[in-house]
Design a protein around this motif. Sequence first.
Motif, PDB file in Angstrom:
ATOM      1  N   TRP A 151       0.857  -1.184   0.000  1.00 36.62           N
ATOM      2  CA  TRP A 151       0.000   0.000   0.000  1.00 36.62           C
ATOM      3  C   TRP A 151       0.891   1.232   0.000  1.00 36.62           C
ATOM      4  CZ3 TRP A 151      -5.036  -0.592  -0.754  1.00 36.62           C
ATOM      5  CH2 TRP A 151      -5.636  -1.818  -0.431  1.00 36.62           C
ATOM      6  N   ASP A 152       0.690   2.116  -0.950  1.00 37.01           N
ATOM      7  CA  ASP A 152       1.539   3.294  -1.077  1.00 37.01           C
ATOM      8  C   ASP A 152       0.701   4.569  -1.085  1.00 37.01           C
ATOM      9  OD1 ASP A 152       3.916   1.820  -1.339  1.00 37.01           O
ATOM     10  OD2 ASP A 152       3.595   1.581  -3.499  1.00 37.01           O
ATOM     11  N   TRP A 153       1.266   5.625  -0.472  1.00 35.74           N
ATOM     12  CA  TRP A 153       0.707   6.966  -0.622  1.00 35.74           C
ATOM     13  C   TRP A 153       1.304   7.617  -1.870  1.00 35.74           C
ATOM     14  CZ3 TRP A 153      -3.274   8.907   1.962  1.00 35.74           C
ATOM     15  CH2 TRP A 153      -3.590   8.411   3.235  1.00 35.74           C
ATOM     16  N   SER A 154       0.458   8.343  -2.619  1.00 31.42           N
ATOM     17  CA  SER A 154       0.969   9.083  -3.773  1.00 31.42           C
ATOM     18  C   SER A 154       0.231  10.408  -3.892  1.00 31.42           C
ATOM     19  CB  SER A 154       0.795   8.290  -5.064  1.00 31.42           C
ATOM     20  OG  SER A 154       1.270   9.048  -6.172  1.00 31.42           O
ATOM     21  N   ARG A 155       0.989  11.441  -4.260  1.00 31.39           N
ATOM     22  CA  ARG A 155       0.407  12.738  -4.592  1.00 31.39           C
ATOM     23  C   ARG A 155       0.698  13.087  -6.051  1.00 31.39           C
ATOM     24  NH1 ARG A 155       3.707  17.526  -1.690  1.00 31.39           N
ATOM     25  NH2 ARG A 155       2.214  18.647  -2.981  1.00 31.39           N
ATOM     26  N   THR A 156       1.124  12.095  -6.808  1.00 34.72           N
ATOM     27  CA  THR A 156       1.580  12.303  -8.179  1.00 34.72           C
ATOM     28  C   THR A 156       0.432  12.125  -9.169  1.00 34.72           C
ATOM     29  OG1 THR A 156       3.790  11.506  -7.626  1.00 34.72           O
ATOM     30  CG2 THR A 156       3.178  11.505  -9.958  1.00 34.72           C
ATOM     31  N   ASN A 195       2.913  21.491   1.498  1.00 39.00           N
ATOM     32  CA  ASN A 195       4.091  20.760   1.948  1.00 39.00           C
ATOM     33  C   ASN A 195       3.755  19.816   3.108  1.00 39.00           C
ATOM     34  OD1 ASN A 195       5.926  22.188   0.151  1.00 39.00           O
ATOM     35  ND2 ASN A 195       5.583  23.970   1.483  1.00 39.00           N
ATOM     36  N   TYR A 196       2.549  19.323   3.141  1.00 42.21           N
ATOM     37  CA  TYR A 196       2.125  18.434   4.221  1.00 42.21           C
ATOM     38  C   TYR A 196       3.077  17.234   4.309  1.00 42.21           C
ATOM     39  CZ  TYR A 196      -0.685  15.139   6.907  1.00 42.21           C
ATOM     40  OH  TYR A 196      -1.124  14.249   7.840  1.00 42.21           O
ATOM     41  N   ALA A 197       3.533  16.928   5.527  1.00 46.60           N
ATOM     42  CA  ALA A 197       4.548  15.888   5.709  1.00 46.60           C
ATOM     43  C   ALA A 197       4.066  14.732   6.570  1.00 46.60           C
ATOM     44  CB  ALA A 197       5.806  16.503   6.322  1.00 46.60           C
ATOM     45  N   GLY A 198       2.751  14.623   6.785  1.00 45.02           N
ATOM     46  CA  GLY A 198       2.230  13.545   7.603  1.00 45.02           C
ATOM     47  C   GLY A 198       2.344  12.185   6.937  1.00 45.02           C
ATOM     48  N   VAL A 199       2.447  12.163   5.602  1.00 44.72           N
ATOM     49  CA  VAL A 199       2.726  10.948   4.842  1.00 44.72           C
ATOM     50  C   VAL A 199       3.776  11.308   3.788  1.00 44.72           C
ATOM     51  CG1 VAL A 199       0.438   9.939   5.214  1.00 44.72           C
ATOM     52  CG2 VAL A 199       0.829  11.391   3.215  1.00 44.72           C
ATOM     53  N   THR A 200       4.352  10.305   3.167  1.00 43.08           N
ATOM     54  CA  THR A 200       5.399  10.549   2.189  1.00 43.08           C
ATOM     55  C   THR A 200       5.114   9.810   0.884  1.00 43.08           C
ATOM     56  OG1 THR A 200       6.707   8.697   3.027  1.00 43.08           O
ATOM     57  CG2 THR A 200       7.136  10.883   3.964  1.00 43.08           C
ATOM     58  N   GLY A 203       5.351   6.079   0.670  1.00 48.27           N
ATOM     59  CA  GLY A 203       5.339   5.547   2.028  1.00 48.27           C
ATOM     60  C   GLY A 203       4.139   4.650   2.268  1.00 48.27           C
ATOM     61  N   ALA A 204       4.297   3.685   3.184  1.00 46.75           N
ATOM     62  CA  ALA A 204       3.247   2.706   3.437  1.00 46.75           C
ATOM     63  C   ALA A 204       2.509   2.953   4.745  1.00 46.75           C
ATOM     64  CB  ALA A 204       3.844   1.298   3.449  1.00 46.75           C
ATOM     65  N   MET A 205       2.837   4.042   5.462  1.00 42.78           N
ATOM     66  CA  MET A 205       2.215   4.288   6.767  1.00 42.78           C
ATOM     67  C   MET A 205       0.695   4.464   6.620  1.00 42.78           C
ATOM     68  SD  MET A 205       3.488   7.116   5.187  1.00 42.78           S
ATOM     69  CE  MET A 205       5.100   7.389   5.866  1.00 42.78           C
ATOM     70  N   ILE A 206      -0.035   4.173   7.688  1.00 47.78           N
ATOM     71  CA  ILE A 206      -1.493   4.340   7.662  1.00 47.78           C
ATOM     72  C   ILE A 206      -1.869   5.808   7.538  1.00 47.78           C
ATOM     73  CG2 ILE A 206      -3.607   4.143   9.055  1.00 47.78           C
ATOM     74  CD1 ILE A 206      -2.856   1.553   7.819  1.00 47.78           C
ATOM     75  N   GLY A 207      -1.175   6.672   8.252  1.00 50.50           N
ATOM     76  CA  GLY A 207      -1.484   8.095   8.213  1.00 50.50           C
ATOM     77  C   GLY A 207      -2.348   8.526   9.373  1.00 50.50           C
ATOM     78  N   PRO A 208      -2.779   9.783   9.402  1.00 52.12           N
ATOM     79  CA  PRO A 208      -3.533  10.314  10.540  1.00 52.12           C
ATOM     80  C   PRO A 208      -4.915   9.681  10.660  1.00 52.12           C
ATOM     81  CG  PRO A 208      -3.495  11.887   8.736  1.00 52.12           C
ATOM     82  CD  PRO A 208      -2.563  10.778   8.350  1.00 52.12           C
ATOM     83  N   ALA A 209      -5.562   9.935  11.800  1.00 51.11           N
ATOM     84  CA  ALA A 209      -6.885   9.367  12.080  1.00 51.11           C
ATOM     85  C   ALA A 209      -7.922   9.881  11.090  1.00 51.11           C
ATOM     86  CB  ALA A 209      -7.303   9.701  13.505  1.00 51.11           C
ATOM     87  N   ALA A 210      -8.917   9.038  10.818  1.00 52.47           N
ATOM     88  CA  ALA A 210      -9.985   9.408   9.887  1.00 52.47           C
ATOM     89  C   ALA A 210     -10.804  10.565  10.445  1.00 52.47           C
ATOM     90  CB  ALA A 210     -10.887   8.206   9.624  1.00 52.47           C
TER      91      ALA A 210
END
Length: 352
Positions: A151-156, A195-200, A203-210
Amino acid sequence: MGILALALTLQAAGQVFDMGTTADRLVVLEAESGTAVNSATDTWTLVNAGTTPAAPTTPSSFGGTGAMVCLADNGGGNDNATGFVNGPRLNFRVLFRQAGTYYVWVRGRAYDNTAATPSQPPGNNDSCHVALDGVAAATGFRVSGYAATDWDWSRTREGGNISITAGSVGVHTFSVVMREDGFMVDRVIITANANYAGVTQGGAMIGPAATGQIPDQTPAAATAPFVVPGSFRFDVSWSPVANADTYILERGLNGGTFAPVFTGAGLTYSEENFDTANDYCFRVRGVDAVFGAGPVSLPSCGRSQLPPPRTGGHEEGFLDENCACGSTALQVPAPAWLAGLPLLALFRRRRR
Protein backbone atom coordinates in the motif's frame (compact mmCIF):
# COMPACT_ATOMS: atom_id res chain seq x y z
CA MET A 1 -19.93 -10.32 3.84
CA GLY A 2 -18.55 -7.52 1.70
CA ILE A 3 -22.01 -6.22 0.74
CA LEU A 4 -23.11 -6.02 4.37
CA ALA A 5 -19.94 -4.21 5.42
CA LEU A 6 -20.35 -1.73 2.57
CA ALA A 7 -23.90 -0.89 3.62
CA LEU A 8 -22.75 -0.23 7.19
CA THR A 9 -19.81 2.03 6.36
CA LEU A 10 -21.31 4.34 3.75
CA GLN A 11 -21.41 8.02 4.58
CA ALA A 12 -24.51 8.64 6.69
CA ALA A 13 -27.39 10.50 5.07
CA GLY A 14 -27.39 14.18 6.01
CA GLN A 15 -23.81 14.00 7.31
CA VAL A 16 -20.61 15.60 6.04
CA PHE A 17 -16.94 15.06 6.77
CA ASP A 18 -15.81 18.02 8.87
CA MET A 19 -12.63 19.75 7.74
CA GLY A 20 -10.16 20.54 10.50
CA THR A 21 -9.68 24.12 11.68
CA THR A 22 -5.89 23.98 12.04
CA ALA A 23 -3.60 25.51 9.43
CA ASP A 24 -3.42 22.19 7.54
CA ARG A 25 -7.25 22.10 7.10
CA LEU A 26 -6.96 18.33 7.15
CA VAL A 27 -9.60 15.87 5.89
CA VAL A 28 -8.86 12.11 6.09
CA LEU A 29 -11.29 9.79 4.28
CA GLU A 30 -11.59 6.01 4.55
CA ALA A 31 -12.42 4.68 1.08
CA GLU A 32 -15.18 2.42 2.42
CA SER A 33 -17.07 5.49 3.69
CA GLY A 34 -17.66 6.76 0.15
CA THR A 35 -20.91 6.44 -1.74
CA ALA A 36 -20.32 4.24 -4.80
CA VAL A 37 -21.57 5.29 -8.24
CA ASN A 38 -21.07 2.30 -10.57
CA SER A 39 -21.39 1.55 -14.27
CA ALA A 40 -22.84 -1.42 -16.11
CA THR A 41 -19.43 -3.09 -16.25
CA ASP A 42 -17.43 -1.78 -13.27
CA THR A 43 -18.43 -1.80 -9.60
CA TRP A 44 -16.69 -0.37 -6.55
CA THR A 45 -16.56 -3.26 -4.07
CA LEU A 46 -15.45 -3.54 -0.45
CA VAL A 47 -12.46 -5.83 0.10
CA ASN A 48 -10.76 -6.86 3.32
CA ALA A 49 -8.85 -9.84 4.64
CA GLY A 50 -11.91 -12.10 4.49
CA THR A 51 -13.46 -11.24 1.13
CA THR A 52 -12.96 -12.75 -2.31
CA PRO A 53 -10.91 -11.17 -3.70
CA ALA A 54 -9.08 -10.34 -0.48
CA ALA A 55 -7.36 -7.05 0.27
CA PRO A 56 -3.63 -7.67 0.82
CA THR A 57 -2.35 -7.30 4.38
CA THR A 58 1.36 -7.71 3.66
CA PRO A 59 3.84 -6.18 3.95
CA SER A 60 1.50 -3.46 5.26
CA SER A 61 -2.27 -3.56 5.70
CA PHE A 62 -5.27 -1.39 4.88
CA GLY A 63 -6.76 1.11 7.33
CA GLY A 64 -10.26 1.04 8.75
CA THR A 65 -12.51 -1.92 7.89
CA GLY A 66 -11.10 -2.48 4.43
CA ALA A 67 -10.44 -0.90 1.06
CA MET A 68 -12.43 -0.39 -2.14
CA VAL A 69 -11.55 -1.99 -5.49
CA CYS A 70 -13.19 -1.35 -8.84
CA LEU A 71 -14.10 -4.72 -10.36
CA ALA A 72 -14.02 -6.57 -12.68
CA ASP A 73 -10.26 -6.50 -13.02
CA ASN A 74 -10.28 -7.20 -16.75
CA GLY A 75 -8.73 -4.21 -18.48
CA GLY A 76 -11.58 -1.71 -18.31
CA GLY A 77 -10.56 1.93 -18.61
CA ASN A 78 -11.87 5.49 -18.21
CA ASP A 79 -9.25 7.86 -19.55
CA ASN A 80 -11.11 10.80 -21.12
CA ALA A 81 -9.46 14.02 -19.90
CA THR A 82 -12.66 16.07 -20.12
CA GLY A 83 -15.21 13.41 -19.20
CA PHE A 84 -13.54 11.09 -16.70
CA VAL A 85 -15.75 12.39 -13.88
CA ASN A 86 -18.71 10.47 -15.38
CA GLY A 87 -17.01 7.12 -14.75
CA PRO A 88 -17.45 4.79 -11.74
CA ARG A 89 -16.57 6.77 -8.62
CA LEU A 90 -16.62 7.02 -4.85
CA ASN A 91 -18.23 10.24 -3.61
CA PHE A 92 -17.58 11.95 -0.28
CA ARG A 93 -19.47 15.04 0.92
CA VAL A 94 -16.96 17.29 2.70
CA LEU A 95 -17.40 20.59 4.53
CA PHE A 96 -14.70 22.98 3.26
CA ARG A 97 -14.25 25.71 5.87
CA GLN A 98 -12.35 28.00 3.53
CA ALA A 99 -12.19 28.43 -0.22
CA GLY A 100 -8.97 27.86 -2.12
CA THR A 101 -6.56 25.24 -3.42
CA TYR A 102 -6.20 21.91 -1.64
CA TYR A 103 -3.64 19.16 -2.08
CA VAL A 104 -4.56 15.48 -2.24
CA TRP A 105 -2.83 12.26 -1.24
CA VAL A 106 -4.31 8.85 -2.17
CA ARG A 107 -3.26 5.57 -0.51
CA GLY A 108 -3.74 2.75 -3.00
CA ARG A 109 -2.47 -0.43 -4.52
CA ALA A 110 -2.76 -2.33 -7.78
CA TYR A 111 -4.75 -5.54 -7.40
CA ASP A 112 -2.24 -8.38 -7.84
CA ASN A 113 -4.11 -11.18 -9.58
CA THR A 114 -2.02 -14.24 -8.74
CA ALA A 115 -4.12 -16.72 -10.71
CA ALA A 116 -2.32 -19.10 -13.07
CA THR A 117 -3.55 -16.94 -15.93
CA PRO A 118 -3.92 -13.38 -14.54
CA SER A 119 -6.65 -11.29 -16.16
CA GLN A 120 -4.14 -8.47 -16.50
CA PRO A 121 -0.74 -7.53 -15.08
CA PRO A 122 -0.62 -5.08 -12.13
CA GLY A 123 0.73 -2.29 -14.34
CA ASN A 124 -2.69 -2.05 -16.01
CA ASN A 125 -4.61 -1.36 -12.78
CA ASP A 126 -2.46 1.06 -10.84
CA SER A 127 -4.06 4.51 -11.29
CA CYS A 128 -7.20 6.58 -10.71
CA HIS A 129 -8.51 10.13 -11.03
CA VAL A 130 -9.82 12.61 -8.42
CA ALA A 131 -12.28 15.48 -8.80
CA LEU A 132 -14.31 18.03 -6.88
CA ASP A 133 -17.97 18.75 -7.68
CA GLY A 134 -17.83 16.77 -10.90
CA VAL A 135 -15.22 19.03 -12.55
CA ALA A 136 -12.74 17.19 -14.77
CA ALA A 137 -9.73 19.34 -13.84
CA ALA A 138 -6.30 18.50 -15.23
CA THR A 139 -4.89 18.65 -11.68
CA GLY A 140 -6.83 15.50 -10.78
CA PHE A 141 -6.19 13.53 -14.00
CA ARG A 142 -4.22 10.25 -14.05
CA VAL A 143 -3.18 9.84 -10.42
CA SER A 144 -0.35 7.29 -10.37
CA GLY A 145 2.65 6.01 -8.39
CA TYR A 146 1.37 2.64 -7.15
CA ALA A 147 2.57 -0.95 -7.22
CA ALA A 148 1.14 -4.39 -6.40
CA THR A 149 3.75 -5.03 -3.72
CA ASP A 150 2.50 -2.70 -0.96
CA TRP A 151 0.00 0.00 0.00
CA ASP A 152 1.54 3.29 -1.08
CA TRP A 153 0.71 6.97 -0.62
CA SER A 154 0.97 9.08 -3.77
CA ARG A 155 0.41 12.74 -4.59
CA THR A 156 1.58 12.30 -8.18
CA ARG A 157 -0.55 12.85 -11.25
CA GLU A 158 0.23 13.42 -14.89
CA GLY A 159 2.23 16.64 -15.06
CA GLY A 160 2.66 17.41 -11.37
CA ASN A 161 1.02 16.95 -7.98
CA ILE A 162 -2.67 16.37 -7.30
CA SER A 163 -4.78 19.37 -6.28
CA ILE A 164 -8.40 20.48 -6.26
CA THR A 165 -10.01 23.91 -5.97
CA ALA A 166 -12.93 24.73 -3.68
CA GLY A 167 -14.55 27.86 -5.04
CA SER A 168 -16.51 28.62 -1.89
CA VAL A 169 -16.95 27.80 1.77
CA GLY A 170 -19.48 25.03 2.21
CA VAL A 171 -20.20 21.40 1.38
CA HIS A 172 -18.56 20.01 -1.77
CA THR A 173 -18.44 16.51 -3.24
CA PHE A 174 -14.98 14.97 -3.53
CA SER A 175 -14.63 11.94 -5.81
CA VAL A 176 -12.14 9.15 -6.43
CA VAL A 177 -12.85 8.07 -10.01
CA MET A 178 -11.84 4.85 -11.74
CA ARG A 179 -9.20 5.16 -14.44
CA GLU A 180 -8.24 1.47 -14.61
CA ASP A 181 -10.36 -1.25 -13.06
CA GLY A 182 -8.60 -3.42 -10.52
CA PHE A 183 -7.20 -0.39 -8.68
CA MET A 184 -7.64 -0.51 -4.89
CA VAL A 185 -7.97 2.66 -2.81
CA ASP A 186 -7.65 2.61 0.97
CA ARG A 187 -7.57 6.22 2.20
CA VAL A 188 -7.44 9.85 1.01
CA ILE A 189 -5.94 12.97 2.59
CA ILE A 190 -7.06 16.47 1.62
CA THR A 191 -5.04 19.38 3.02
CA ALA A 192 -4.47 23.09 2.47
CA ASN A 193 -0.75 22.56 3.16
CA ALA A 194 1.18 22.11 -0.10
CA ASN A 195 4.09 20.76 1.95
CA TYR A 196 2.12 18.43 4.22
CA ALA A 197 4.55 15.89 5.71
CA GLY A 198 2.23 13.54 7.60
CA VAL A 199 2.73 10.95 4.84
CA THR A 200 5.40 10.55 2.19
CA GLN A 201 5.47 9.70 -1.51
CA GLY A 202 5.70 5.92 -1.74
CA GLY A 203 5.34 5.55 2.03
CA ALA A 204 3.25 2.71 3.44
CA MET A 205 2.21 4.29 6.77
CA ILE A 206 -1.49 4.34 7.66
CA GLY A 207 -1.48 8.10 8.21
CA PRO A 208 -3.53 10.31 10.54
CA ALA A 209 -6.88 9.37 12.08
CA ALA A 210 -9.98 9.41 9.89
CA THR A 211 -12.10 12.56 9.92
CA GLY A 212 -15.41 12.53 11.80
CA GLN A 213 -18.82 13.49 10.43
CA ILE A 214 -21.25 16.20 11.53
CA PRO A 215 -24.81 17.05 10.44
CA ASP A 216 -25.07 19.05 7.24
CA GLN A 217 -26.49 22.48 8.12
CA THR A 218 -26.35 24.03 4.67
CA PRO A 219 -29.41 26.30 4.29
CA ALA A 220 -32.24 24.85 2.25
CA ALA A 221 -33.39 26.41 -1.00
CA ALA A 222 -35.23 29.66 -0.35
CA THR A 223 -38.70 30.29 -1.71
CA ALA A 224 -39.12 32.98 -4.35
CA PRO A 225 -39.26 36.46 -2.79
CA PHE A 226 -42.36 38.65 -2.79
CA VAL A 227 -41.92 41.64 -5.10
CA VAL A 228 -44.38 44.56 -4.76
CA PRO A 229 -43.87 47.29 -7.40
CA GLY A 230 -44.90 50.78 -6.29
CA SER A 231 -44.64 54.32 -7.58
CA PHE A 232 -41.04 54.54 -8.74
CA ARG A 233 -39.99 51.85 -6.24
CA PHE A 234 -39.81 48.16 -5.31
CA ASP A 235 -40.55 46.57 -1.97
CA VAL A 236 -39.14 43.04 -1.68
CA SER A 237 -39.55 40.54 1.17
CA TRP A 238 -38.79 36.85 1.68
CA SER A 239 -39.48 34.02 4.11
CA PRO A 240 -36.92 32.78 6.66
CA VAL A 241 -34.78 29.79 5.64
CA ALA A 242 -33.76 27.07 8.09
CA ASN A 243 -30.06 27.27 9.11
CA ALA A 244 -29.59 30.68 7.48
CA ASP A 245 -27.82 33.39 9.49
CA THR A 246 -27.92 35.97 6.69
CA TYR A 247 -29.35 36.36 3.20
CA ILE A 248 -28.12 37.47 -0.20
CA LEU A 249 -30.69 39.19 -2.44
CA GLU A 250 -29.79 39.47 -6.12
CA ARG A 251 -31.38 41.57 -8.86
CA GLY A 252 -31.34 41.14 -12.63
CA LEU A 253 -32.68 43.33 -15.44
CA ASN A 254 -35.25 41.53 -17.61
CA GLY A 255 -34.10 38.17 -16.24
CA GLY A 256 -30.47 38.76 -17.28
CA THR A 257 -27.35 38.54 -15.15
CA PHE A 258 -28.03 38.76 -11.41
CA ALA A 259 -25.92 40.82 -9.02
CA PRO A 260 -26.23 41.22 -5.21
CA VAL A 261 -28.13 44.28 -3.99
CA PHE A 262 -28.53 43.29 -0.32
CA THR A 263 -26.60 41.18 2.19
CA GLY A 264 -27.67 40.91 5.80
CA ALA A 265 -29.88 39.31 8.41
CA GLY A 266 -33.07 41.15 7.42
CA LEU A 267 -36.02 39.81 5.44
CA THR A 268 -36.96 42.98 3.52
CA TYR A 269 -35.43 45.31 0.97
CA SER A 270 -36.71 48.50 -0.71
CA GLU A 271 -35.28 50.66 -3.45
CA GLU A 272 -36.24 53.64 -5.60
CA ASN A 273 -36.46 52.74 -9.27
CA PHE A 274 -37.48 55.22 -11.96
CA ASP A 275 -37.20 52.75 -14.85
CA THR A 276 -40.83 51.96 -15.70
CA ALA A 277 -40.03 50.36 -19.06
CA ASN A 278 -38.23 47.21 -17.92
CA ASP A 279 -38.82 44.25 -15.64
CA TYR A 280 -36.57 43.71 -12.63
CA CYS A 281 -36.22 40.21 -11.18
CA PHE A 282 -35.14 39.33 -7.64
CA ARG A 283 -33.93 36.05 -6.15
CA VAL A 284 -32.61 35.17 -2.69
CA ARG A 285 -30.51 32.55 -0.92
CA GLY A 286 -29.75 31.81 2.73
CA VAL A 287 -26.21 31.75 4.10
CA ASP A 288 -24.81 29.93 7.13
CA ALA A 289 -21.60 31.32 8.60
CA VAL A 290 -19.92 27.88 8.60
CA PHE A 291 -21.69 25.91 5.87
CA GLY A 292 -21.90 28.71 3.32
CA ALA A 293 -24.71 29.62 0.93
CA GLY A 294 -27.68 27.42 0.17
CA PRO A 295 -29.39 27.03 -3.22
CA VAL A 296 -30.77 30.18 -4.79
CA SER A 297 -34.54 30.65 -5.05
CA LEU A 298 -36.59 30.98 -8.18
CA PRO A 299 -36.86 34.62 -9.30
CA SER A 300 -39.83 36.95 -8.86
CA CYS A 301 -40.18 39.89 -11.25
CA GLY A 302 -41.97 43.22 -11.43
CA ARG A 303 -41.94 46.63 -13.10
CA SER A 304 -41.73 49.96 -11.31
CA GLN A 305 -44.99 51.95 -11.65
CA LEU A 306 -45.79 55.55 -12.59
CA PRO A 307 -47.65 57.61 -9.98
CA PRO A 308 -51.48 57.48 -10.36
CA PRO A 309 -52.92 60.03 -12.84
CA ARG A 310 -54.32 63.39 -11.68
CA THR A 311 -58.11 63.43 -11.52
CA GLY A 312 -58.74 67.21 -11.63
CA GLY A 313 -57.59 67.63 -15.26
CA HIS A 314 -55.88 70.93 -14.45
CA GLU A 315 -52.40 72.30 -14.18
CA GLU A 316 -52.71 74.60 -11.17
CA GLY A 317 -51.64 72.98 -7.94
CA PHE A 318 -48.79 70.96 -9.43
CA LEU A 319 -46.39 73.28 -7.68
CA ASP A 320 -48.61 73.94 -4.69
CA GLU A 321 -49.62 71.20 -2.28
CA ASN A 322 -52.59 73.33 -1.14
CA CYS A 323 -54.52 72.94 -4.39
CA ALA A 324 -58.20 72.47 -3.36
CA CYS A 325 -59.51 71.44 -6.76
CA GLY A 326 -60.22 67.83 -5.87
CA SER A 327 -57.09 66.29 -7.32
CA THR A 328 -55.93 63.02 -5.68
CA ALA A 329 -52.57 62.88 -7.48
CA LEU A 330 -49.24 62.78 -5.72
CA GLN A 331 -48.26 66.41 -5.27
CA VAL A 332 -44.71 67.65 -5.68
CA PRO A 333 -43.85 70.43 -3.18
CA ALA A 334 -42.85 73.71 -4.81
CA PRO A 335 -39.36 75.00 -4.23
CA ALA A 336 -39.30 78.01 -1.90
CA TRP A 337 -37.91 80.29 -4.60
CA LEU A 338 -41.10 79.86 -6.70
CA ALA A 339 -43.41 81.20 -4.00
CA GLY A 340 -42.74 84.83 -4.97
CA LEU A 341 -43.38 84.48 -8.73
CA PRO A 342 -47.08 85.61 -8.79
CA LEU A 343 -46.31 88.72 -6.70
CA LEU A 344 -43.36 89.58 -8.91
CA ALA A 345 -45.52 89.35 -12.04
CA LEU A 346 -48.15 91.70 -10.52
CA PHE A 347 -45.48 94.24 -9.58
CA ARG A 348 -44.22 94.29 -13.16
CA ARG A 349 -47.74 94.92 -14.55
CA ARG A 350 -48.27 97.92 -12.25
CA ARG A 351 -45.02 99.55 -13.35
CA ARG A 352 -46.21 99.45 -16.96
